[in-house]
Write a protein that holds these residues in place. Structure first.
Motif, short mmCIF file in Angstrom:
data_model
loop_
_atom_site.label_atom_id
_atom_site.label_comp_id
_atom_site.label_asym_id
_atom_site.label_seq_id
_atom_site.Cartn_x
_atom_site.Cartn_y
_atom_site.Cartn_z
N LYS A 154 -6.56 2.86 13.07
CA LYS A 154 -6.80 1.62 12.35
C LYS A 154 -6.41 1.75 10.88
CE LYS A 154 -10.87 -0.27 13.02
NZ LYS A 154 -12.31 -0.46 13.36
N VAL A 155 -6.68 2.90 10.29
CA VAL A 155 -6.32 3.12 8.89
C VAL A 155 -4.80 3.14 8.74
CG1 VAL A 155 -6.40 4.78 6.98
CG2 VAL A 155 -8.47 4.28 8.28
N TYR A 156 -4.11 3.86 9.63
CA TYR A 156 -2.64 3.88 9.57
C TYR A 156 -2.07 2.47 9.76
CZ TYR A 156 -1.87 8.94 9.48
OH TYR A 156 -1.80 10.26 9.12
N ALA A 157 -2.66 1.68 10.66
CA ALA A 157 -2.18 0.31 10.88
C ALA A 157 -2.39 -0.54 9.64
CB ALA A 157 -2.90 -0.30 12.08
N ALA A 158 -3.52 -0.36 8.96
CA ALA A 158 -3.77 -1.13 7.73
C ALA A 158 -2.76 -0.76 6.65
CB ALA A 158 -5.20 -0.87 7.25
N LEU A 159 -2.44 0.52 6.55
CA LEU A 159 -1.45 0.95 5.55
C LEU A 159 -0.06 0.44 5.90
CD1 LEU A 159 -2.58 4.63 4.87
CD2 LEU A 159 -2.80 2.66 3.34
N ALA A 160 0.26 0.36 7.19
CA ALA A 160 1.58 -0.10 7.61
C ALA A 160 1.80 -1.57 7.29
CB ALA A 160 1.76 0.14 9.11
N LYS A 161 0.73 -2.36 7.19
CA LYS A 161 0.85 -3.78 6.87
C LYS A 161 1.30 -4.00 5.43
CE LYS A 161 -2.60 -5.37 10.17
NZ LYS A 161 -3.93 -5.97 10.33
N HIS A 162 1.12 -3.03 4.58
CA HIS A 162 1.49 -3.14 3.17
C HIS A 162 2.84 -2.45 2.97
CE1 HIS A 162 -2.37 -4.76 1.78
NE2 HIS A 162 -2.86 -4.08 2.80
N LYS A 163 3.85 -3.27 2.88
CA LYS A 163 5.22 -2.75 2.78
C LYS A 163 5.47 -2.02 1.46
CE LYS A 163 6.22 -4.44 6.74
NZ LYS A 163 6.12 -3.58 7.87
N GLU A 164 4.67 -2.30 0.43
CA GLU A 164 4.87 -1.64 -0.87
C GLU A 164 4.38 -0.20 -0.87
OE1 GLU A 164 0.72 -3.40 -1.19
OE2 GLU A 164 2.61 -3.99 -0.28
N ILE A 165 3.64 0.19 0.18
CA ILE A 165 3.10 1.55 0.28
C ILE A 165 4.07 2.42 1.06
CG2 ILE A 165 1.20 2.97 1.15
CD1 ILE A 165 0.30 1.17 -1.06
N ASP A 166 4.46 3.54 0.47
CA ASP A 166 5.29 4.51 1.16
C ASP A 166 4.34 5.53 1.80
OD1 ASP A 166 7.23 6.19 2.11
OD2 ASP A 166 7.80 6.97 0.15
N ALA A 167 3.96 5.28 3.06
CA ALA A 167 2.96 6.11 3.73
C ALA A 167 3.56 7.26 4.52
CB ALA A 167 2.11 5.24 4.65
N GLY A 168 4.82 7.56 4.30
CA GLY A 168 5.49 8.62 5.05
C GLY A 168 4.91 9.99 4.79
N ASP A 169 4.38 10.23 3.61
CA ASP A 169 3.84 11.54 3.26
C ASP A 169 2.32 11.51 3.11
OD1 ASP A 169 6.33 12.83 3.21
OD2 ASP A 169 6.71 12.10 1.19
N ILE A 170 1.68 10.57 3.79
CA ILE A 170 0.23 10.44 3.72
C ILE A 170 -0.38 10.85 5.06
CG2 ILE A 170 -1.71 8.84 3.45
CD1 ILE A 170 0.03 7.19 1.59
N SER A 171 -1.41 11.68 5.00
CA SER A 171 -2.14 12.10 6.20
C SER A 171 -3.56 11.57 6.12
CB SER A 171 -2.18 13.62 6.32
OG SER A 171 -0.90 14.13 6.51
N ILE A 172 -4.06 11.13 7.25
CA ILE A 172 -5.41 10.57 7.34
C ILE A 172 -6.23 11.44 8.29
CG2 ILE A 172 -6.81 8.58 8.00
CD1 ILE A 172 -4.97 8.02 5.62
N THR A 173 -7.43 11.82 7.85
CA THR A 173 -8.38 12.52 8.69
C THR A 173 -9.66 11.70 8.69
OG1 THR A 173 -7.43 14.64 8.03
CG2 THR A 173 -9.58 14.70 9.10
#
Length: 127
Positions: free
Chosen positions: A62-81
């Motif tokens: 769910k957190v990754y999906a929320a981040l994916a909705k924001h195109k201005e965020i470059d989440a390629g190098d972000i890890s979620i635990t």
């Protein structure tokens, strides 16, 4: 000589039968006590270990999906635990303003109880 071999074989069969019987009893009692313990945990409102892992994975998705909705965020190098509602964010972002943005987005996800951000600023190559 034949008598000694017969005694050895009989003794070996008895030892094998006793050890199999003892092993089965130990496993049965351990399984019964483990079943009782997990039933007690479930009855007290807690979750089993498997259910907790599934809930943590679902929250992470769910957190990754929320981040994916924001195109201005470059989440390629972000890890979620995620663990029990607590979310740890690690990795790098290209812009300093994205650190606070990512943290606020994660706080807004349903099921998140706390957020720890260990995001750092990505340095350009050669510096």
């Amino acid at each position: 000589m034949k008598t000694m071999n017969g005694i050895r074989v009989a003794l070996g069969v008895v030892i094998a039968a006793v050890s199999i019987s003892a092993w089965a009893q130990d496993g049965a009692s351990a399984g019964a006590s483990a079943g009782t313990a997990s039933a007690a945990v479930t009855a007290s409102g807690g979750m089993t270990a498997k259910a907790a892992r599934q809930a943590n994975r679902a929250l992470r998705r769910k957190v990754y999906a929320a981040l994916a909705k924001h195109k201005e965020i470059d989440a390629g190098d972000i890890s979620i635990t995620a663990k029990g509602g607590a979310v740890l964010i690690t990795g790098t972002v290209p812009d300093a303003s994205q650190i606070n943005t990512v943290t606020e987005i994660v706080k807004g996800v349903a099921g998140v109880t706390s957020v720890t951000s260990k995001l750092t600023l990505q340095r350009p190559f050669g510096q």
